[in-house]
Design a protein around this motif. Sequence first.
Motif, PDB file in Angstrom:
ATOM      1  N   GLN A 201       0.850  -1.045   0.080  1.00 44.07           N
ATOM      2  CA  GLN A 201      -0.042   0.025   0.007  1.00 44.07           C
ATOM      3  C   GLN A 201       0.876   1.147  -0.164  1.00 44.07           C
ATOM      4  O   GLN A 201       0.488   2.332  -0.640  1.00 44.07           O
ATOM      5  CB  GLN A 201      -0.831   0.059   1.321  1.00 44.07           C
ATOM      6  N   ALA A 202       2.115   1.240   0.695  1.00 44.04           N
ATOM      7  CA  ALA A 202       2.846   2.201   0.776  1.00 44.04           C
ATOM      8  C   ALA A 202       3.451   2.652  -0.703  1.00 44.04           C
ATOM      9  O   ALA A 202       3.545   3.528  -1.138  1.00 44.04           O
ATOM     10  CB  ALA A 202       4.070   1.930   1.568  1.00 44.04           C
TER      11      ALA A 202
ATOM     12  N   ARG B 122       2.074   1.735  -3.391  1.00 45.36           N
ATOM     13  CA  ARG B 122       0.896   2.429  -4.255  1.00 45.36           C
ATOM     14  C   ARG B 122       0.765   3.805  -3.739  1.00 45.36           C
ATOM     15  O   ARG B 122       0.745   4.622  -5.008  1.00 45.36           O
ATOM     16  CB  ARG B 122      -0.495   1.516  -3.862  1.00 45.36           C
ATOM     17  N   ASP B 123       0.926   4.369  -2.655  1.00 50.28           N
ATOM     18  CA  ASP B 123       0.651   5.760  -2.460  1.00 50.28           C
ATOM     19  C   ASP B 123       1.802   6.613  -2.821  1.00 50.28           C
ATOM     20  O   ASP B 123       1.755   7.864  -3.182  1.00 50.28           O
ATOM     21  CB  ASP B 123       0.391   5.895  -0.854  1.00 50.28           C
ATOM     22  N   ASN B 124       2.946   6.028  -2.562  1.00 55.66           N
ATOM     23  CA  ASN B 124       4.231   6.945  -2.854  1.00 55.66           C
ATOM     24  C   ASN B 124       5.389   6.217  -2.953  1.00 55.66           C
ATOM     25  O   ASN B 124       5.831   5.755  -2.260  1.00 55.66           O
ATOM     26  CB  ASN B 124       4.212   7.832  -1.677  1.00 55.66           C
TER      27      ASN B 124
ATOM     28  N   THR C  27       8.238   6.705  -4.120  1.00 61.94           N
ATOM     29  CA  THR C  27       9.649   7.212  -3.881  1.00 61.94           C
ATOM     30  C   THR C  27       9.700   7.064  -2.412  1.00 61.94           C
ATOM     31  O   THR C  27      10.822   6.818  -2.041  1.00 61.94           O
ATOM     32  CB  THR C  27       9.759   9.007  -4.451  1.00 61.94           C
ATOM     33  N   ARG C  28       8.624   7.495  -1.693  1.00 61.88           N
ATOM     34  CA  ARG C  28       8.778   7.459  -0.378  1.00 61.88           C
ATOM     35  C   ARG C  28       8.910   6.145   0.213  1.00 61.88           C
ATOM     36  O   ARG C  28       9.738   5.678   1.025  1.00 61.88           O
ATOM     37  CB  ARG C  28       7.687   8.266   0.402  1.00 61.88           C
ATOM     38  N   ALA C  29       8.380   5.105  -0.322  1.00 64.59           N
ATOM     39  CA  ALA C  29       8.538   3.743  -0.120  1.00 64.59           C
ATOM     40  C   ALA C  29       9.994   3.329  -0.027  1.00 64.59           C
ATOM     41  O   ALA C  29      10.724   2.676   0.635  1.00 64.59           O
ATOM     42  CB  ALA C  29       7.501   2.999  -1.026  1.00 64.59           C
ATOM     43  N   GLN C  30      10.626   3.773  -1.342  1.00 61.17           N
ATOM     44  CA  GLN C  30      11.934   3.714  -1.662  1.00 61.17           C
ATOM     45  C   GLN C  30      12.854   4.084  -0.464  1.00 61.17           C
ATOM     46  O   GLN C  30      13.821   3.463   0.167  1.00 61.17           O
ATOM     47  CB  GLN C  30      12.421   4.076  -2.893  1.00 61.17           C
ATOM     48  N   PHE C  31      12.346   5.271   0.095  1.00 63.66           N
ATOM     49  CA  PHE C  31      13.203   5.871   1.001  1.00 63.66           C
ATOM     50  C   PHE C  31      12.867   5.505   2.465  1.00 63.66           C
ATOM     51  O   PHE C  31      13.503   6.229   3.603  1.00 63.66           O
ATOM     52  CB  PHE C  31      13.075   7.390   1.013  1.00 63.66           C
TER      53      PHE C  31
ATOM     54  N   VAL D  43      19.562   2.915  -2.280  1.00 70.49           N
ATOM     55  CA  VAL D  43      18.902   3.708  -1.447  1.00 70.49           C
ATOM     56  C   VAL D  43      19.025   2.713  -0.062  1.00 70.49           C
ATOM     57  O   VAL D  43      19.318   3.161   0.898  1.00 70.49           O
ATOM     58  CB  VAL D  43      17.699   4.273  -1.823  1.00 70.49           C
TER      59      VAL D  43
ATOM     60  N   ILE E 145      20.213   3.533   3.833  1.00 65.54           N
ATOM     61  CA  ILE E 145      19.298   3.753   4.885  1.00 65.54           C
ATOM     62  C   ILE E 145      19.644   2.803   5.935  1.00 65.54           C
ATOM     63  O   ILE E 145      19.759   3.209   7.026  1.00 65.54           O
ATOM     64  CB  ILE E 145      17.790   3.314   4.564  1.00 65.54           C
TER      65      ILE E 145
ATOM     66  N   PHE F 298      11.705  15.330   2.482  1.00 62.29           N
ATOM     67  CA  PHE F 298      11.655  15.854   1.349  1.00 62.29           C
ATOM     68  C   PHE F 298      11.039  17.309   1.279  1.00 62.29           C
ATOM     69  O   PHE F 298      10.157  17.692   2.199  1.00 62.29           O
ATOM     70  CB  PHE F 298      10.399  14.945   0.376  1.00 62.29           C
TER      71      PHE F 298
ATOM     72  N   LEU G 105       4.311  11.640   1.430  1.00 63.14           N
ATOM     73  CA  LEU G 105       3.830  10.527   2.562  1.00 63.14           C
ATOM     74  C   LEU G 105       3.068   9.859   1.921  1.00 63.14           C
ATOM     75  O   LEU G 105       2.833   9.656   0.458  1.00 63.14           O
ATOM     76  CB  LEU G 105       2.905  11.595   3.519  1.00 63.14           C
ATOM     77  N   PHE G 106       2.621   8.434   2.568  1.00 64.27           N
ATOM     78  CA  PHE G 106       1.566   7.641   2.195  1.00 64.27           C
ATOM     79  C   PHE G 106       0.169   8.317   2.404  1.00 64.27           C
ATOM     80  O   PHE G 106      -0.124   7.751   3.483  1.00 64.27           O
ATOM     81  CB  PHE G 106       1.979   6.359   2.823  1.00 64.27           C
TER      82      PHE G 106
ATOM     83  N   LEU H 205      -2.587   6.071   3.917  1.00 67.82           N
ATOM     84  CA  LEU H 205      -2.587   5.317   5.197  1.00 67.82           C
ATOM     85  C   LEU H 205      -2.645   6.544   6.323  1.00 67.82           C
ATOM     86  O   LEU H 205      -2.430   7.515   6.203  1.00 67.82           O
ATOM     87  CB  LEU H 205      -1.299   4.752   5.281  1.00 67.82           C
TER      88      LEU H 205
ATOM     89  N   LEU I 176       5.267   1.735   9.284  1.00 74.32           N
ATOM     90  CA  LEU I 176       5.677   1.298   8.007  1.00 74.32           C
ATOM     91  C   LEU I 176       7.203   1.552   8.214  1.00 74.32           C
ATOM     92  O   LEU I 176       7.926   0.612   7.917  1.00 74.32           O
ATOM     93  CB  LEU I 176       5.008   1.868   6.661  1.00 74.32           C
TER      94      LEU I 176
END
Lengths: 332, 259
Positions: free
Chosen positions: A204-205, A207-209, A211-215, B73, B77, B85, B90-91, B94, B102
């Motif tokens: 789901q993360a 799905r939502d984003n 780039t951020r999921a990667q980070f 990446v 991390i 950023f 954000l997600f 969620l 997460l």
Amino acid sequence: MSTVTTVVIPARSPIRRLWYAAPVLAVLLVLPWVAEQYQTILLAYGLVMAIAAIGFNLLLGYTGLLSFGHSAYFGVGAYAVALMVKYLGVVSMELHLLGAIAASVLVTAIFGIACVRYTRIFFSILTMALSQVLWSLAFKFFWVTGGTDGLRVPTPTLLGVVTGKGDKTAFLVHQYYYYVLGVFLVCVAIMWVIVNSPFGRALQAIRDNETRAQFVGIPIWRYRWVAFMLSGVFTGVAGALWVPLNGLTTPDILHWTFSGKIVFMAVLGGFRTFVGPIVGAVVYNYLESYAVGYTVYWQLFLGVILVVLVLSLPTGIVGTAERLMARRRGPR
Amino acid sequence: MSVLLETKAVVKQFGEFRAVDRVDFRVQEGEVLALIGSNGAGKTTLVNLISGLLTADEGHILFRGHDVTKQPVKERIRAGIARSFQLVNLFDQLSALDNVALAIFSRQGKTRRLLSLADADRPVWQEATDVLALFRLDAHARTLAGGLSQGERKLLDVAIAYALKPKLLFLDEPTSGVGTREKAPIMDTIVSVVRSEGISAAIIEHDMDVVFSYSDRIVAMHQGTILADGTPDQIRRDEKVLTTLIGTPEPPRPSQGGG
Ligand SMILES: Nc1ncnc2c1ncn2[C@@H]1O[C@H](COP(=O)(O)OP(=O)(O)OP(=O)(O)O)[C@@H](O)[C@H]1O
Ligand SMILES: [Mg+2]
């Protein structure tokens, strides 16, 4: 950590939801004893498609990838069964399911490597193109697949004991119906755990984003690939279960229009919810059967109904129902 | 103090244009550093190179002595580099709590688990709740990230990065797009968390009042190179900085500018 706070238990209380499921399950269990045979068989088709649809929705609803090629995995499952019967003489339904799972893991693993690097329309087109490749192969290798005639498949043996010798309809309406119901429940349970697992949250993360999921350290391609395989395997299982109902596998189930039906089921029921695709699959199945029965222009008729439904219920049947129920409980 | 991060002559080129031009940049262990410079100076690009969103065309990036220039990446991390950023990332579908949880699941390598329920992992939710409390977001734990105010979103963005337990945290304009009155509380919250945990932080910021009051050291960039590097007092008196950065009024900025 110095701050002392109480644990917030996540709001979705899964146990409460099971109470909603209980009456539905009761209906599903008694149906073969009270409904017409035709109705039961229709419902069995609906449950089979529901398995395909929840598999599909792991990608659309939870990973944000719209596959237009799920006919491929449905077809792989079905043809795996037909070929096992034709070449190996395997009649055990459990072995059929295992074979379908193995075949769909193989195909999705390969297709997935190509597809998961893309998103949005590019992903959709690629999945569709790959499924069309399988569709044309089913024609090309007609001596293996039977071409347009397809492959006839006799009724399987369930759990090594129950056979369909004799009255085929009675077999489908009782033994096989319960078999499908059992597999359906297992699939739903497994999928429910998957989407509520840490892995499901990670999807789901993504799905939502992305780039951020990667980070936050999620390897997006690998996770998408795993989701792709899981999704295809559920659909492959549905394909295998569909074979005894239909008695015949034909290339239509590999055609992209069949993928379109699966997409429609998920959207109709509501792809933002877990149960949406299940409801959508069952409802679509009824709509289609009745449309075919009433008019020769059934495709047009069905198309109009579906457009109206989607326009009037943009969040799908389940999404709309949830909203209405929330409203009835009063503003929060 | 020992050097935590060091870039050696890193270069990033977009076509013919050098956004980062042979930059030597250092972060010491435990310091709060401000990275300043006018729009387009190359600040975000430098952070993108260090965090791994972009790869450097030339030069090296050393983190705790290890060359991470080409690392993915995920490895960076794990080594302890996290970032927020400039445009909140954000997600959105969620909840705030899920966003932070997460990051914790990921840090603990638990996102690989697909046959256990996320909700059943109490320690993770406890930690996520604590992190939200640290960033004063506990009242919004259940709110979808997409429904938070800009200030809350900026804080949540930082909270997610913080939940990865980094050694070095890059914050790209943590107060951009929020009202002037909201800036100080946000910076207070962030800097107090960072300092109390002993995390090194590099904060990109345009507001010079904020920069002078929160940082131990200031690095000024201009046209892809480092213009000046020193304590707030030194920077205040630095001729080059005064003429190129502080002396000239900043161009008007849209509420969400840059990359
Ligand atoms: N992906 C890209 N492709 C092409 N040019 C880019 C790209 N990213 C940044 N640039 C250019 O590189 C220069 C530096 O951009 P950067 O975002 O690093 O500046 P900045 O210092 O963060 O500025 P701001 O304060 O506006 O955020 C700018 O001129 C920008 O237009
Ligand atoms: Mg920037």
